[in-house]
Design a protein around this motif. Sequence first.
Motif: not given
Lengths: 409, 409, 409
Positions: B203-215
């Motif tokens: 998902p845009g924004t929150i999805g990219a942020i979630t992915w970045l948080a985990a990676n």
Amino acid sequence: MKDLVERLYPICRSITGDGVRKTLEIVGELIPLSVTEVPTGTQVLDWNVPREWNIRDAWIKDPSGRKVVDFRELNLHVVGYSVPVSGRFTLAELRPRLHTLPGLVPYRTSYYAETWGFCLTQEVLDSLEEGEYEVLIDSTLADGHLTYAEHVVEGETDEEVLISCHICHPSLANDNLAGIAVAVELARWLRDPRYTYRFVFAPGTIGAITWLAANGDRCARIRHGLTLACAGDPGPLTYKRSRRGDAEIDRAVTHVIGDRILDFSPYGYDERQYGSPGFDLPVGGLTRTPYAGYPEYHTSGDNPGFVTEAAMADTLRALKEVVEVLEGNRTYLNLSPYGEPQLGRRGLYGSLGGRSDTKTAQMAMLWVLNLSDGDHSLLDIAERSKLPFGAVAMAAKDLQDAGLVKEKA
Amino acid sequence: MKDLVERLYPICRSITGDGVRKTLEIVGELIPLSVTEVPTGTQVLDWNVPREWNIRDAWIKDPSGRKVVDFRELNLHVVGYSVPVSGRFTLAELRPRLHTLPGLVPYRTSYYAETWGFCLTQEVLDSLEEGEYEVLIDSTLADGHLTYAEHVVEGETDEEVLISCHICHPSLANDNLAGIAVAVELARWLRDPRYTYRFVFAPGTIGAITWLAANGDRCARIRHGLTLACAGDPGPLTYKRSRRGDAEIDRAVTHVIGDRILDFSPYGYDERQYGSPGFDLPVGGLTRTPYAGYPEYHTSGDNPGFVTEAAMADTLRALKEVVEVLEGNRTYLNLSPYGEPQLGRRGLYGSLGGRSDTKTAQMAMLWVLNLSDGDHSLLDIAERSKLPFGAVAMAAKDLQDAGLVKEKA
Amino acid sequence: MKDLVERLYPICRSITGDGVRKTLEIVGELIPLSVTEVPTGTQVLDWNVPREWNIRDAWIKDPSGRKVVDFRELNLHVVGYSVPVSGRFTLAELRPRLHTLPGLVPYRTSYYAETWGFCLTQEVLDSLEEGEYEVLIDSTLADGHLTYAEHVVEGETDEEVLISCHICHPSLANDNLAGIAVAVELARWLRDPRYTYRFVFAPGTIGAITWLAANGDRCARIRHGLTLACAGDPGPLTYKRSRRGDAEIDRAVTHVIGDRILDFSPYGYDERQYGSPGFDLPVGGLTRTPYAGYPEYHTSGDNPGFVTEAAMADTLRALKEVVEVLEGNRTYLNLSPYGEPQLGRRGLYGSLGGRSDTKTAQMAMLWVLNLSDGDHSLLDIAERSKLPFGAVAMAAKDLQDAGLVKEKA
């Protein structure tokens, strides 16, 4: 200069052979030359000096015995480095060996693949009738030498300026007899320069490579350089930057000739050899119409009628200005750097009164004072102020005489 | 690719929920996906994963009981993340909750402020009469998960190229089903690459942020990246530079697509997250018509009729060329850097004869030789020579085969 | 401001003398001034303070005894620094001392070469008949002082912003009474600034040199500076860069006034002294129509009718904006640099709702977050984002209040 072009024009030059020697002999009447002969087979960098090629005669006779192509009329008629041949061929057999252009005889060579051929106009080819033709190429391709020459004008320092002309083209006037003629006049004009000026007259590519192979240790002394070609056509001056792109020679020529500036490319004249990555010499290329940029290029149209004394004089004038920039490009230190010094008290306004270019001279003086902080050369100052280099250099001299600036050590 | 767009189009996606899962299930039929579910409330960088939203039905019935707005006809009709509602409202009460455009149904969401609403055309709104309307939104907003997926094409090295698509938009075709469809085809095309390619569908924004948080620790491996969106409209390709502005991905895409290049800005797609100053990843954005740049943007006009197979194929072609630049962009060393090596002796002129692009191939070879001094990559050479990267890379290969260059260690 | 211009206009100023003192007395009624008197003969850098010049009366009477040129009508009629003279001359003897322009009285001086002369219109000169003329210049050129003044607005730090106006021109309105008037208003507007603002009112060239001679150690504190002249004509604002070319003052003024930007040259106003290589101060020049750029320049046409209150107000507005940029140009650190922080949660989207400039404010916030990595000042951010500095500074303040950024130490 046109006289020299006309005198050299009939000689059949190539990358080796007596045509080159004859050419250097004539040039040597005008400026002293040191001639080097390098034997066939000598390894020069990645190459080997090829066999020497000489030619005495060549023709094609039609079935009636009439010469339809005759080397003695125009040496472009024979493909350069053609091996000897004597025999009879049908027109069909000959065709693959005949190179044509509409209305012009093309210039062709085959230095490294043994073959033979002729060049003629499309119109002559079209007029030939089927039948058996007699062909003669009385040439020799044999061990010998590659010949190049140098002329050196000694300067105060052993830092060198290289001027390089290719001398391998047969009857082609602009490319490069005009370049040779202009170089000769430039050499004659130089007097007690700061730099040592080295003029190299060598066959294109293999000649430059041969010179570089023998002078690898000299390269470290080369501060600036130019290849000089196509120096006599009616087009405007064009400069091709050295590989470095912003070398002092690039900036000096740009300052002198203005905005017809091309980026470096590894194609064209011998700047591509001097600019190979191992050497990376600051050598740009000066031409009028650039390499391959005019219809007469590499054809019988590039004859003495294509070049003019006026164009060669203009090329020479620009070269002299470039030399003046290189010679005069020093860095000065303002000895009174806090505020402007009072020029009037020192007669530096008064001294301006008598000049027609007062305003320019005054601005040049202010610019030299302002930028002579040790980080700016006179060429830097000329570029930034958009004033002619000569005005800037004269201002520096006046200021030095007044004790306001001194040359940076 | 158009088929995939049409198949995904009816699904009601949002930043969480079963629409995302259904979308990834269909994508997963084409390329293997690793799906991650992150629970509501998980802290991800400065954010928290929101509650999961799902919706089954929604409508507005007019006083006569006729459905005048129906989620089952077009999921854009409901404001994304609308809380459940069931009741009767006068038209006046409803108006503040009705979002319209002339002739188009707008796309609206309210992820972080609890509310509900409907979207419809201005014409439908204008046709409604005063009176009492029955309204239903059968949705749930409850603890659950945020869902994203990855597809990885393993390469020779663990250095990664990131391709990121947002998957949160409901029935919008260009933004971003076309991007998803092109990414899928790119992933299927990749074979044994040098880099590892990671496709992130989030998902845009929150999805990219979630992915970045985990990676976060994976980011150090990311050498190049692109967000891919609006990949199917008829406009020309446009590239938005990464925050760095001159990263290799910026230069590679510019080399491929030419001059429709926008500077980075911290707005648009998830390049703004990848390009936040803490990460500063070299991730640019590839689109056809850029973000918010077409009238159909975020409306019912962005339907499958707006995107074409040809446009998606063109986007895919450009991406493949970009991949070829990234994969092939090595730095070579000229092993014969003094003067030009004699190419003819090695058959490198001969080998050119058979190609229609002889001149380009010859120039590419000279450029690679000239600039392979250890400081210039093949992309540097392509940029400076203005030759296509493919020609430069082929020249490097031929020269390497001939032993004239070697890859820099 | 126009009132002050009109009040100062009749005074006969020069590089020394009572006209300067009278001018400073009037300015001192509006802002406190610290006046410095430097004795004749004092060495100042490369110069010496000249003798002080004062003049009481001057005229030329024609053979009938009628005053045809009268200093009391317009002080431009006398060449500045004219030595006293009283006698009778034929028109032929006078002619070399008469300076004219068609329709305008030119402004001439001769500070460092002792002479005398008059200025008049060509028409008046043409109307004179041959005969004997009576001439009076009741002036004194004697040891005295050079006078300059300073006004200081103390700031939080002792880092200084220098605003310099020349005060040596007699009845010339735009050059430089308008500059003085605008400087006075700027000084009155400043309140508790970060920088200390130093306004220098000094004669051109020798005055700036005298100030520099006395303040060499202060120069290290000068962070930014402007000379202010020609501030009231109807032309658009023009900025001349400091010698450095990319100093913060150069960028600040460019940001405020746009694209009428000239490169530095060592000519014009006293930026040439501040920008001499020993000082190299970041002092640019702000004018409307630049130095010598309008027909009224240095003539009787540069009178109060040539300058307008609106033009001076526009100059003042730009100066205030420049001050706001200099005062507000700080560097911040994003305290949440991984991904975007969630602005909505902190009410930073809500807070935008009430502003008419919502979109700009939101973009400014995203840009400040994205570039506040310690390497970019707010002016850097305004330049890159092409947003007004004020919007960027306001965004930084809002983000600081929300704890998302802090000022870099």
